[in-house]
Enzyme design. Structure first.
Site, mmCIF file in Angstrom:
data_model
loop_
_atom_site.group_PDB
_atom_site.id
_atom_site.type_symbol
_atom_site.label_atom_id
_atom_site.label_comp_id
_atom_site.label_asym_id
_atom_site.label_seq_id
_atom_site.Cartn_x
_atom_site.Cartn_y
_atom_site.Cartn_z
ATOM 1 N N ARG A 91 0.845 -1.230 0.139
ATOM 2 C CA ARG A 91 0.123 -0.064 -0.108
ATOM 3 C C ARG A 91 0.916 1.161 0.138
ATOM 4 O O ARG A 91 0.440 2.295 -0.121
ATOM 5 C CB ARG A 91 -1.105 -0.065 1.131
ATOM 6 N N ARG A 101 28.586 24.631 1.670
ATOM 7 C CA ARG A 101 28.851 23.416 0.921
ATOM 8 C C ARG A 101 29.646 22.511 1.562
ATOM 9 O O ARG A 101 30.531 23.063 2.586
ATOM 10 C CB ARG A 101 28.978 23.576 -0.571
HETATM 11 C C1 UD1 Z 1 -1.940 -6.778 11.292
HETATM 12 C C2 UD1 Z 1 -2.815 -7.668 12.238
HETATM 13 C C3 UD1 Z 1 -4.206 -6.748 12.687
HETATM 14 C C4 UD1 Z 1 -3.891 -5.474 13.390
HETATM 15 C C5 UD1 Z 1 -2.636 -4.869 12.516
HETATM 16 C C6 UD1 Z 1 -2.095 -3.505 13.561
HETATM 17 C C7 UD1 Z 1 -2.543 -9.817 11.531
HETATM 18 C C8 UD1 Z 1 -3.253 -11.235 10.740
HETATM 19 N N1 UD1 Z 1 -3.446 -8.891 11.646
HETATM 20 O O1 UD1 Z 1 -2.529 -6.341 10.445
HETATM 21 O O2 UD1 Z 1 -5.198 -7.524 13.662
HETATM 22 O O3 UD1 Z 1 -4.948 -4.715 13.853
HETATM 23 O O4 UD1 Z 1 -1.542 -5.707 12.073
HETATM 24 O O5 UD1 Z 1 -0.885 -2.949 12.927
HETATM 25 O O6 UD1 Z 1 -1.528 -10.128 12.204
HETATM 26 N N2 UD1 Z 1 4.652 -9.440 8.349
HETATM 27 C C9 UD1 Z 1 5.722 -10.383 7.966
HETATM 28 N N3 UD1 Z 1 5.200 -11.582 7.307
HETATM 29 C C10 UD1 Z 1 4.137 -11.659 6.738
HETATM 30 C C11 UD1 Z 1 3.277 -10.684 6.930
HETATM 31 C C12 UD1 Z 1 3.306 -9.540 7.653
HETATM 32 O O7 UD1 Z 1 6.645 -10.163 8.446
HETATM 33 O O8 UD1 Z 1 4.182 -12.597 5.936
HETATM 34 C C13 UD1 Z 1 5.040 -8.056 9.052
HETATM 35 C C14 UD1 Z 1 4.833 -6.872 8.103
HETATM 36 O O9 UD1 Z 1 6.285 -6.372 7.601
HETATM 37 C C15 UD1 Z 1 4.441 -5.994 9.318
HETATM 38 C C16 UD1 Z 1 3.677 -6.665 10.217
HETATM 39 O O10 UD1 Z 1 4.048 -8.116 10.002
HETATM 40 O O11 UD1 Z 1 5.562 -5.281 9.732
HETATM 41 C C17 UD1 Z 1 2.099 -6.430 10.198
HETATM 42 O O12 UD1 Z 1 2.028 -6.991 8.826
HETATM 43 P P1 UD1 Z 1 0.825 -6.534 8.005
HETATM 44 O O13 UD1 Z 1 0.409 -6.889 6.764
HETATM 45 O O14 UD1 Z 1 1.209 -4.538 7.848
HETATM 46 O O15 UD1 Z 1 -0.527 -6.586 8.809
HETATM 47 P P2 UD1 Z 1 -2.063 -5.738 8.998
HETATM 48 O O16 UD1 Z 1 -2.786 -6.116 7.878
HETATM 49 O O17 UD1 Z 1 -1.505 -4.557 9.376
HETATM 50 CA CA CA Z 2 0.295 -3.220 9.411
#
Ligand code: UD1
Ligand code: CA
Length: 454
Positions: A16, A332
């Protein structure tokens, strides 16, 4: 066995953001957002945190360096899967899970989360917040007694569930013994086809364990960076905190809402910052300095009582006590101004060292130059440092006087105490205490104008 391990999730790309750069390396107030999360991990007193990396993992690892241990998640199958990758790296009794994209959590809040986890003897304690617009956050479902029962992700939620305002901040404390075995049992039967860490709440409750929650009164603490709009909101909160901290330490801001100051900058007490100032990078400003409107400083070191006048831009430069720069000066990289130096309006410097008390007050270019103490450089002086191939050096020794509109064709040296007459083009060294003059002598034709008019 230590008491607490920290896991930071940072394997996701962050689609996003619509960026070629992985989300956790986007910068806010001068640092990658994950660096703020690393600070928190250090402050909470854990051993070296474990960062789960995936997308652009080389870049993420080199930005973090030796501040963390790393586990690779490839491919990225969800937050539950990400945590599972750390199973062999985590052995403390409890584990705190943070997100690399949630940088504004306060240390006190994490301490409260840990304390409540112990006091209530929970298997899991999570941070929640109440939002007017719960957007894409996971919704907290509580039972009739008010206990947290499960989390439903926004994409899986019914319309009724979507209306729930209490959401998951993505920050959790687990008893390690209840974490990894349960993660291995997760399924991907959900809208995103991922292993959700958040499914563990329901799993633990069903197994009869206690799950607790701390509701943060300040939702900004859980603001996750998912879009550029979130990034801007995070930056403005960090700015607010940076300026508040500087004010508490004795810096005056005439209009704090208009300045941009990186979290890496230091400013000494009794310094005054005017509106529309930007200070970046490793800049260090001493005590009693004045920074007027429109000044932009990048990796600058300034001593005490330095006066930056309006519109001045300085980069990779050092400025000693009591110097004055601008208005509209451009320092600079490689500029070093000694004490009491004055560099005035529309003066540009580059790789130039000015001895104490030297002055270039107006409209000059001084590049690749050593300027001695108490030298006076007149208006419109130019060091001709570039011959089209090489950069050459100009040396002006202590106490020399350079008349206005002089060109110093480098390499060239003006000796100690020497004078250069105004309008000269200096191509040969000038001995100490001498006068050099190269302009053509003035001619007078008496009555010439009168004759012409007739
Ligand atoms: C997640 C939570 C949601 C919460 C939100 C808060 C889950 C399923 N959902 O959603 O309930 O409200 O965070 O910010 O956990 N990441 C990985 N590996 C993956 C997927 C994600 O390392 O396979 C990491 C991302 O880099 C990020 C974090 O986990 O730093 C959160 O992932 P993101 O995809 O942003 O989760 P949200 O949809 O925000
Ligand atoms: Ca997130």
């Amino acid at each position: 066995m230590s008491d607490l391990d920290v896991i930071i999730l940072a394997a996701g790309m962050g689609t996003r953001m619509k960026s070629a750069t992985v989300k956790v390396l986007h910068r806010a107030a001068g640092r990658a957002i994950i660096e703020y999360v690393l600070d928190l991990a250090a402050e909470v007193g854990a051993a070296s945190p474990v960062v789960v990396v995936g997308h652009q993992r080389d870049a993420v690892q080199s930005a973090i360096g030796d501040r963390a241990r790393f586990c690779v998640q490839e491919p990225q199958l969800g937050t539950g899967h990400a945590v599972l990758m750390t199973a062999d790296s985590v052995n403390a009794r409890r584990v705190l899970i943070l997100s690399g994209d949630v940088p504004l959590t306060r240390l006190e809040t994490l301490q409260q989360l840990l304390a409540q986890h112990e006091a209530e003897k929970n298997a899991l304690t999570l941070l929640t917040m109440k939002l007017d617009d719960p957007a894409m956050y996971g919704r907290i479902i509580r039972d009739d007694n008010g206990a947290v029962m499960r989390i439903v992700e926004a994409k899986d939620a019914s319309d009724a569930e979507k209306r729930i305002g209490e959401v998951n901040a993505g920050i959790y404390v687990f008893d390690t013994e209840h974490l990894f075995d349960n993660l291995r049992g997760l399924s991907t039967k959900n809208a995103q086809g991922e292993y959700y860490l958040t499914d563990l709440i329901a799993v633990l409750r069903k197994a009869g364990h206690r799950v607790g929650a701390v509701i943060t009164p300040d939702p900004v603490e859980a603001l996750g960076v998912n879009s550029r709009a979130d990034l801007a909101a995070v930056e403005s909160e960090i700015q607010r905190r940076v300026v508040a901290k500087l004010m508490a330490s004795g810096v005056t801001f005439r209009n704090p809402n208009t300045v941009v100051i990186d979290s890496t900058v230091t400013i000494g007490n009794d310094s005054v910052v005017y509106p529309f100032v930007t200070i970046e990078g490793t800049t260090k400003i001493g005590n009693g300095c004045v920074i007027e409107p429109g000044v932009h400083l990048i990796n600058v070191t300034a001593g005490d009582n330095v006066h930056f006048k309006s519109g001045t831009v300085a980069e990779e430069s050092q400025i000693d006590d009591d110097a004055s720069v601008g208005p509209y000066a451009h320092l600079r990289p490689g500029t070093h101004l000694g004490t009491h130096v004055k560099v005035g309006n529309f003066v540009e410097t580059k790789k130039a060292v000015f001895g104490n008390g030297a002055k270039a007050s107006h409209l000059s270019y001084i590049g690749d130059a050593d300027v001695g103490a108490d030298v006076n450089i007149g208006a419109g002086t130019i060091t001709c440092n570039y011959d089209g191939v090489n950069k050459n050096k100009t040396v002006i020794e202590d106490g020399a006087f350079i008349g206005s509109d002089t060109q110093l064709v480098a390499p060239v040296r003006v000796g100690k105490g020497a004078y250069v007459g105004a309008g000269s083009t200096i191509t040969k060294d000038v001995p100490p205490d001498s006068l050099a003059l190269s302009r053509t002598p003035q001619k007078i034709v008496e009555g010439w104008a009168k004759k012409k008019k007739k």
